[in-house]
Design an enzyme around this catalytic site. Structure first.
Site, PDB file in Angstrom:
ATOM      1  CD1 TRP A 290     -26.651 -29.286 -35.708  1.00  0.00           C
ATOM      2  CD2 TRP A 290     -28.390 -29.224 -34.318  1.00  0.00           C
ATOM      3  NE1 TRP A 290     -27.497 -30.313 -36.053  1.00  0.00           N
ATOM      4  CE2 TRP A 290     -28.581 -30.304 -35.223  1.00  0.00           C
ATOM      5  CE3 TRP A 290     -29.356 -28.995 -33.345  1.00  0.00           C
ATOM      6  CZ2 TRP A 290     -29.692 -31.147 -35.176  1.00  0.00           C
ATOM      7  CZ3 TRP A 290     -30.479 -29.831 -33.297  1.00  0.00           C
ATOM      8  CH2 TRP A 290     -30.627 -30.890 -34.203  1.00  0.00           C
TER       9      TRP A 290
ATOM     10  CE  LYS B  66     -29.369 -29.399 -41.188  1.00  0.00           C
ATOM     11  NZ  LYS B  66     -30.675 -28.790 -40.874  1.00  0.00           N
TER      12      LYS B  66
ATOM     13  N   GLY C 267     -32.822 -32.188 -41.586  1.00  0.00           N
ATOM     14  CA  GLY C 267     -34.198 -31.865 -41.250  1.00  0.00           C
ATOM     15  C   GLY C 267     -34.340 -30.522 -40.568  1.00  0.00           C
TER      16      GLY C 267
ATOM     17  CB  SER D 244     -33.474 -29.577 -36.253  1.00  0.00           C
ATOM     18  OG  SER D 244     -32.423 -29.665 -37.204  1.00  0.00           O
TER      19      SER D 244
ATOM     20  CE  LYS E 235     -30.463 -25.585 -43.960  1.00  0.00           C
ATOM     21  NZ  LYS E 235     -30.241 -24.772 -42.755  1.00  0.00           N
TER      22      LYS E 235
ATOM     23  CB  THR F 201     -33.657 -22.249 -43.454  1.00  0.00           C
ATOM     24  OG1 THR F 201     -33.387 -23.529 -42.882  1.00  0.00           O
ATOM     25  CG2 THR F 201     -32.415 -21.411 -43.342  1.00  0.00           C
TER      26      THR F 201
ATOM     27  CB  SER G  38     -33.507 -18.702 -40.285  1.00  0.00           C
ATOM     28  OG  SER G  38     -32.648 -18.763 -41.403  1.00  0.00           O
ATOM     29  NE  ARG G  39     -26.645 -19.472 -37.320  1.00  0.00           N
ATOM     30  CZ  ARG G  39     -25.641 -20.298 -37.143  1.00  0.00           C
ATOM     31  NH1 ARG G  39     -24.560 -19.895 -36.509  1.00  0.00           N
ATOM     32  NH2 ARG G  39     -25.686 -21.547 -37.585  1.00  0.00           N
ATOM     33  CG  ASN G  40     -28.180 -19.170 -43.681  1.00  0.00           C
ATOM     34  OD1 ASN G  40     -27.137 -18.810 -44.167  1.00  0.00           O
ATOM     35  ND2 ASN G  40     -28.283 -20.257 -42.922  1.00  0.00           N
TER      36      ASN G  40
END
Length: 260
Positions: free
Chosen positions: A12, A106, A137, A139, A192, A249, A255-257
């Site tokens: 990021w 985040k 947001g 991204s 999130k 996400t 999305s890693r999560n």
């Protein structure tokens, strides 16, 4: 050409440095590791975190905080949430006397339960606190790095400062909205991730689309209740940093999560 500093050379941070450089800023990208900084300078690419995406020539990578922050007019903090306090403390002697201090991380600090902007406010001198902002947001770094259409929001208690960051970052591919709801933007961005882990588990168990939709929707309601209790505006959670980031996400393959 103004100078903007990005502290943190993960995916990021690298994508943000590229986006800012493409807007004509002279960018400094700080990496904790001297080897990573050297590779970034030599290869003009972050092969570990953002492979295949070239960095513009006006991005200078360094592992020295004093060099990264020299004559900087805005600072983006893009380090993992658990490391923000340490990096900020080390950077404190070199922080610019003017300009925005923007949290693009985040999360919530484990020990104190402070949001990222609250960590910044806890470390910096009182005169700096009015300059703290939060970027949020939906991204994914890779899509921003590739120049794909993206919308984000910048939160600040100072409307003029938020507009200044908006002008600095916004382009024809990166749309930036402004808000004064720091708490709402940060709570949405942190919580999130929890919901995305749950949705990823449900998808892995093949519970179906109904379960996914239920988790996202009821998850958003739960996130909103907590955010409002902490002082956020209810509509913030229906915006980019709430619903937008949550959907991205929970459903995006980058999305890693969700993949956990």
């Amino acid at each position: 050409m103004s100078k903007v500093t990005v502290l943190g050379a993960g995916s990021w941070g690298t994508a943000l440095a590229k986006a800012l450089a493409e807007r004509g800023q002279q960018g400094a990208l700080w990496a904790r590791s001297p080897d990573v900084a050297a590779k970034l300078r030599a290869e003009r690419e972050n092969a570990v975190y953002l492979p295949g995406i070239s960095l513009p020539g006006n991005v200078h990578a360094t592992h020295e905080l004093a060099v990264a922050l020299e004559r900087s007019e805005a600072v983006y903090f893009v380090v993992p949430s658990h490391g923000l306090r340490e990096v900020l403390t080390q950077a404190l002697p070199y922080l610019p006397e003017r300009g925005a201090l923007i949290s693009a991380s985040k999360g919530i600090e484990n020990a104190s339960l402070l949001l990222m902007t609250q960590v910044i406010e806890d470390v910096v001198p009182a005169a700096y606190r009015s300059r703290v902002c939060a970027l949020g947001g939906p991204s994914f770094a890779r899509e921003v790095g590739l120049g794909m259409p993206t919308a984000v929001c910048i939160a600040s208690k100072d409307a003029e400062l938020a507009s200044e960051v908006q002008r600095q970052l916004a382009s024809d591919r990166l749309r930036v909205y402004t808000t004064d709801d720091l708490i709402g933007v940060e709570v949405g961005g942190a919580l999130k991730n929890v919901m995305a882990i749950a949705v990823g588990a449900a998808d892995g168990l093949e519970f179906g689309h109904n379960a996914r939709a239920a988790l996202i929707t009821r998850g958003l309601a739960e996130m909103a209740r907590l955010a409002i209790q902490l002082g956020a505006h209810p509509m913030t959670l229906a915006g980019l940093s709430g619903l937008g980031d949550l959907v991205l996400t929970c459903t995006g393959d980058l999305s890693r999560n969700r993949r956990v």
